[in-house]
Design an enzyme around this catalytic site. Structure first.
Site, PDB file in Angstrom:
ATOM      1  N   ARG A   1      14.224  60.854 -64.930  1.00 32.62           N
ATOM      2  CA  ARG A   1      14.555  61.979 -65.791  1.00 32.62           C
ATOM      3  C   ARG A   1      15.093  61.421 -67.108  1.00 32.62           C
ATOM      4  O   ARG A   1      15.686  60.336 -67.137  1.00 32.62           O
ATOM      5  CB  ARG A   1      15.601  62.873 -65.143  1.00 32.62           C
TER       6      ARG A   1
ATOM      7  N   LYS B   1      21.222  64.129 -60.821  1.00 27.01           N
ATOM      8  CA  LYS B   1      21.130  65.527 -60.454  1.00 27.01           C
ATOM      9  C   LYS B   1      21.510  65.696 -58.982  1.00 27.01           C
ATOM     10  O   LYS B   1      21.126  64.891 -58.140  1.00 27.01           O
ATOM     11  CB  LYS B   1      19.697  66.019 -60.687  1.00 27.01           C
TER      12      LYS B   1
ATOM     13  N   HIS C   1       9.717  65.100 -70.542  1.00 27.26           N
ATOM     14  CA  HIS C   1       9.700  65.240 -69.079  1.00 27.26           C
ATOM     15  C   HIS C   1       8.286  65.120 -68.527  1.00 27.26           C
ATOM     16  O   HIS C   1       8.104  64.861 -67.325  1.00 27.26           O
ATOM     17  CB  HIS C   1      10.313  66.584 -68.677  1.00 27.26           C
TER      18      HIS C   1
ATOM     19  N   ARG D   1       7.564  61.980 -66.659  1.00 20.23           N
ATOM     20  CA  ARG D   1       7.967  61.997 -65.241  1.00 20.23           C
ATOM     21  C   ARG D   1       6.911  62.706 -64.402  1.00 20.23           C
ATOM     22  O   ARG D   1       6.552  62.243 -63.317  1.00 20.23           O
ATOM     23  CB  ARG D   1       9.315  62.692 -65.107  1.00 20.23           C
TER      24      ARG D   1
ATOM     25  N   HIS E   1      14.434  63.913 -55.793  1.00 16.86           N
ATOM     26  CA  HIS E   1      14.308  65.350 -55.563  1.00 16.86           C
ATOM     27  C   HIS E   1      15.276  65.797 -54.468  1.00 16.86           C
ATOM     28  O   HIS E   1      15.474  65.094 -53.474  1.00 16.86           O
ATOM     29  CB  HIS E   1      12.880  65.711 -55.138  1.00 16.86           C
TER      30      HIS E   1
ATOM     31  N   TYR F   1       3.827  69.427 -57.107  1.00 15.01           N
ATOM     32  CA  TYR F   1       2.847  68.780 -57.976  1.00 15.01           C
ATOM     33  C   TYR F   1       1.421  68.981 -57.477  1.00 15.01           C
ATOM     34  O   TYR F   1       0.466  68.965 -58.253  1.00 15.01           O
ATOM     35  CB  TYR F   1       3.149  67.283 -58.105  1.00 15.01           C
TER      36      TYR F   1
END
Length: 302
Positions: free
Chosen positions: A139, A162, A235, A238, A269, A278
């Site tokens: 990120r 995160k 982003h 990524r 994640h 995705y």
């Protein structure tokens, strides 16, 4: 009283790893709105009225959705709190289709960043940063938060990112070489700051700095953009890393499961479902899935 309940709710959820910055602002706004109308508990009509102040329908749904989640928490302790009905529809935000870079586009983007502006550390900073994002899937916030001590012989240590999770991100030899080459130029520039990436003002980069530099480089190489088209952002690097990793996923079901779990852990994640997203968000991957389904139905082997 409602303000205190909101604060309690935010503290509990933040203790679980959620930041809740915008959500906290919304709920405090709702509490102030309710207090001004003499309501010390969640009132469904007041919540709908407050949420309806937003101009756009998705925004109204999101505002009411935050109150609904909060009201369920509050009602568990006090039945006087009402849980509003979702009159504005679901509050789940629709994620846009990600922009996926080609290999040539990544190379041209890094090259454009290395040639932007006058000769200075800025060129090396953004070309190295964009290359690092592309080859690691970090990120942006994780990359600009890196410190010298986070660069180890085993890879990059991403600390309390995160959801307050930390992880180790291995680096390819070429990435290690590029990062060390940048640090040789960067260290004398701001010797008393241990952030890896710094601005021309000798301060740590902020996300707005990165977005400005990215837009300039993207414009220079002519990345496609327009209404209804996926929009390239920092982003997107990524997203591209994740998609390329999924494209190398083996066909065997057991291997696919392990591959997805490993990639989810690598990307940091919170849920593996965020990695599976995705598959449905990328046309090329969806095409591959459709072809395999067709082969299966026809009784053939891919």
């Amino acid at each position: 009283m409602l303000k205190q309940t909101v604060q309690s709710y935010l503290e509990v959820r933040r203790a679980c790893g959620f930041e809740l910055k915008s959500q906290g602002n919304l709920l405090r706004s709702f509490a102030a709105y309710s207090d001004a109308r003499g309501k010390s508990h969640v009132c469904a009509n007041i919540a709908i009225e407050w949420a309806g102040l937003a101009r756009l329908a998705p925004r109204r749904a999101r505002r009411l959705g935050e109150v609904i989640r909060f009201a369920r928490y509050a009602r568990a302790e006090d039945s006087r709190h009402e849980v509003p009905p979702p009159v504005f529809g679901g509050s789940q935000r629709i994620r846009p289709i990600p922009y996926i870079f080609s290999t040539d586009e990544v190379r041209h983007l890094v090259q454009a960043a290395s040639q932007s502006g006058r000769e200075s550390l800025r060129r090396y900073t953004y070309s190295t940063l964009f290359a690092l994002l592309a080859c690691t899937g970090l990120r942006v916030s994780e990359a600009i938060g890196l410190r010298y001590e986070d660069i180890t012989s085993e890879g990059l240590v991403i600390r309390s990112s995160k959801f307050r999770k930390s992880r180790l991100v291995p680096l390819h030899d070429s990435a290690e070489t590029g990062l060390e080459r940048y640090l040789e130029r960067r260290r004398p520039y701001a010797p008393f700051d241990d952030h890896v990436f710094i601005s021309t003002a000798r301060k740590p980069l902020i996300i707005n700095d990165v977005e400005i530099a990215f837009r300039a480089a993207a414009k220079k190489i002519g990345l496609p953009c327009g209404p209804g088209m996926p929009r390239p952002t920092p982003h997107s690097l990524r997203h591209t890393f994740a998609v390329r990793a999924l494209e190398t996923c083996p066909d065997d079901r057991d291997h696919i499961t392990k591959h997805m779990l490993a990639l989810s852990t690598y990307l940091g994640h919170a849920k593996v479902a965020n990695t599976y997203w995705y598959l449905q968000a990328t046309p090329a991957l969806m095409k591959g899935i459709a072809e395999r389904c067709e082969w299966f139905v026809m009784g053939a082997r891919p």
